[in-house]
Design a protein around this motif. Sequence first.
Motif, PDB file in Angstrom:
ATOM      1  N   GLY A 436      -8.742   7.451   6.503  1.00 61.41           N
ATOM      2  CA  GLY A 436      -8.420   7.440   7.933  1.00 61.41           C
ATOM      3  C   GLY A 436      -6.971   7.740   8.251  1.00 61.41           C
ATOM      4  O   GLY A 436      -6.551   7.647   9.405  1.00 61.41           O
ATOM      5  N   GLY A 437      -6.174   8.088   7.234  1.00 62.66           N
ATOM      6  CA  GLY A 437      -4.780   8.490   7.484  1.00 62.66           C
ATOM      7  C   GLY A 437      -3.732   7.477   7.090  1.00 62.66           C
ATOM      8  O   GLY A 437      -2.534   7.701   7.314  1.00 62.66           O
ATOM      9  N   TYR A 438      -4.123   6.359   6.489  1.00 63.33           N
ATOM     10  CA  TYR A 438      -3.150   5.336   6.094  1.00 63.33           C
ATOM     11  C   TYR A 438      -2.313   5.818   4.911  1.00 63.33           C
ATOM     12  O   TYR A 438      -2.850   6.314   3.917  1.00 63.33           O
ATOM     13  CB  TYR A 438      -3.874   4.045   5.725  1.00 63.33           C
ATOM     14  N   THR A 439      -0.985   5.678   5.027  1.00 63.65           N
ATOM     15  CA  THR A 439      -0.083   6.025   3.931  1.00 63.65           C
ATOM     16  C   THR A 439       0.781   4.849   3.500  1.00 63.65           C
ATOM     17  O   THR A 439       1.332   4.848   2.407  1.00 63.65           O
ATOM     18  CB  THR A 439       0.855   7.180   4.334  1.00 63.65           C
ATOM     19  N   GLY A 440       0.888   3.845   4.374  1.00 61.97           N
ATOM     20  CA  GLY A 440       1.733   2.698   4.061  1.00 61.97           C
ATOM     21  C   GLY A 440       3.194   2.933   4.352  1.00 61.97           C
ATOM     22  O   GLY A 440       4.007   2.015   4.255  1.00 61.97           O
ATOM     23  N   LYS A 441       3.556   4.162   4.780  1.00 61.60           N
ATOM     24  CA  LYS A 441       4.965   4.480   4.984  1.00 61.60           C
ATOM     25  C   LYS A 441       5.523   3.893   6.268  1.00 61.60           C
ATOM     26  O   LYS A 441       6.682   3.510   6.340  1.00 61.60           O
ATOM     27  CB  LYS A 441       5.155   5.999   4.982  1.00 61.60           C
ATOM     28  N   SER A 442       4.703   3.807   7.307  1.00 63.18           N
ATOM     29  CA  SER A 442       5.226   3.363   8.610  1.00 63.18           C
ATOM     30  C   SER A 442       5.533   1.882   8.625  1.00 63.18           C
ATOM     31  O   SER A 442       6.524   1.440   9.201  1.00 63.18           O
ATOM     32  CB  SER A 442       4.224   3.694   9.724  1.00 63.18           C
ATOM     33  N   SER A 443       4.673   1.064   7.990  1.00 62.72           N
ATOM     34  CA  SER A 443       4.876  -0.378   8.038  1.00 62.72           C
ATOM     35  C   SER A 443       5.089  -0.995   6.668  1.00 62.72           C
ATOM     36  O   SER A 443       5.717  -2.028   6.531  1.00 62.72           O
ATOM     37  CB  SER A 443       3.654  -1.059   8.687  1.00 62.72           C
ATOM     38  N   GLY A 444       4.551  -0.337   5.649  1.00 61.74           N
ATOM     39  CA  GLY A 444       4.642  -0.907   4.312  1.00 61.74           C
ATOM     40  C   GLY A 444       3.683  -2.053   4.090  1.00 61.74           C
ATOM     41  O   GLY A 444       3.584  -2.579   2.987  1.00 61.74           O
ATOM     42  N   GLY A 445       2.965  -2.441   5.142  1.00 60.14           N
ATOM     43  CA  GLY A 445       2.038  -3.560   5.046  1.00 60.14           C
ATOM     44  C   GLY A 445       0.642  -3.083   4.717  1.00 60.14           C
ATOM     45  O   GLY A 445       0.398  -1.895   4.500  1.00 60.14           O
ATOM     46  N   PRO A 446      -0.308  -4.012   4.671  1.00 59.22           N
ATOM     47  CA  PRO A 446      -1.696  -3.640   4.382  1.00 59.22           C
ATOM     48  C   PRO A 446      -2.292  -2.838   5.524  1.00 59.22           C
ATOM     49  O   PRO A 446      -1.774  -2.828   6.639  1.00 59.22           O
ATOM     50  CB  PRO A 446      -2.385  -5.003   4.220  1.00 59.22           C
TER      51      PRO A 446
END
Length: 491
Positions: A436-446
């Motif tokens: 779905g587009g999650y990379t973890g770069k924007s928040s670093g969270g789950p």
Amino acid sequence: MRILEGLHFGWATETFGAAKLGDSRRSLRLVKLGARAAMNPNGKISDTFSIPAEQQGAYDFLENKHVQLSPIIAAVGASTVARCSRQQKVYSIIDGSSLGLVDGLGGKGFGSVGALVKGGVGLKVISSIAVAQDGTPIGLLDQQWWCRTKAKRRNKKQKRAENVKRSVKDKETQHWLDCMSETQNRADAMNVRLCFLLDREADNKDMLLHLSRTGHQFIVRSSWDRNVESKDGHKHLRELLREEPVYGSYWLDVASGPKRQGRSSHMVVRYSAVVLRLKEKNSGRISKMPVWAVWAREHGTTPKGEKPLDWLLFTNEPVLRMEDARNVVLGYTRRWRIEEFHKTWKSGECNVEQTQLRSSKAVMIWATVLATVALRTERLKQLSRSEPELPADSELTRYELLALLLLKREIKKQNETITDDVPPLSLAVRWIAEIGGYTGKSSGGPPGSITIRRGLERVLLVALALESYDKSSPSSTDDKNLKPKARGISK
């Protein structure tokens, strides 16, 4: 809808299948509606159903005079209670909200929402959701809907004076009581014990007394410095608690929220058994209600610009030691789950406020279906965090897992190896979010609910195609790419 005819979505059948709509064909239509909503949730019917005939079928169902909201909520609530029966402890979190909607011509039957001066219209709703002891959402227990059709501008003094004269049945308090009663009745029917969990709106004489009569546990955050019994006659609650020693302190992980930074808070705790003096404003009659009061305050860890956490909680659970007090405070923090649900439902995954349906009844039904979908997404999100090693097939079907592995292999990194085994749920949810587009770069969270929803849409569509192909071509299971056991996923 035809493509769904051969598809069995266990979740949709379990959730909606028992709805008594007067005709089994309507009940089946509701299951299909719920299954499609789970595949592609959206406030706009046209964005959930891409085929014109399917769109018209959904509109016809929602506007059908024989389809009423109450049996749908009853079926959803009963299915949730059945899942609750497998839990050691269950919180019923009850909170109110509103849907801000568009009604340019004023013919949809909506009422006022928000500040009257702003002229907002929509629907009011109180929801009861079931949450496990570890904070994992279980499902929807009840919803109470209504329209504010007689709202008028009043100053605070006028409002108080008018409220004193009105009976409970003529106040919005009655909707809260109805939600508690329906939730209690469904739980009692299956011998499920609940802990009702409510915020400051419930620090109300009628609600507190109602909770005390349910026979279930409750935790309510105090809103008023109430009068309580004391050796000297009566005192204010906080004054009495200040006379108690600090029984202990501990560190509490606090999630981020509106006007609240996530942090580890140092909480100082006092507690005592007290007797509340609840006054009837019309008659002056005093009702005495024994409860335990737990006062937890943040000390020394408040971020600049915020007020310290200050929670004064009422409960009928005995608080005899510090561990009991900590459990009450921890229970109160589970209330944040309903805030997350509202966000996912209203503006996150489901965007229910974007609906353009033409009547308040149709909006209520479609919004209730989307509420169950929002809670399913929140459940996946929380389970992946609280029980990361749980096998993914405990929440996803065989075809959903097959689809997930196929899609993940398409986007895997060079150093990633996707095995044929069933992954743990935490990894499966992360893969869904990455799809779905999650990379973890924007928040670093789950992963959050939005990327999980986007990924789940793609997974469900591929799962539908796989099952449809499998059933129409029995010999196709010999194909290595579809053979279930080749991927460690058994039938």
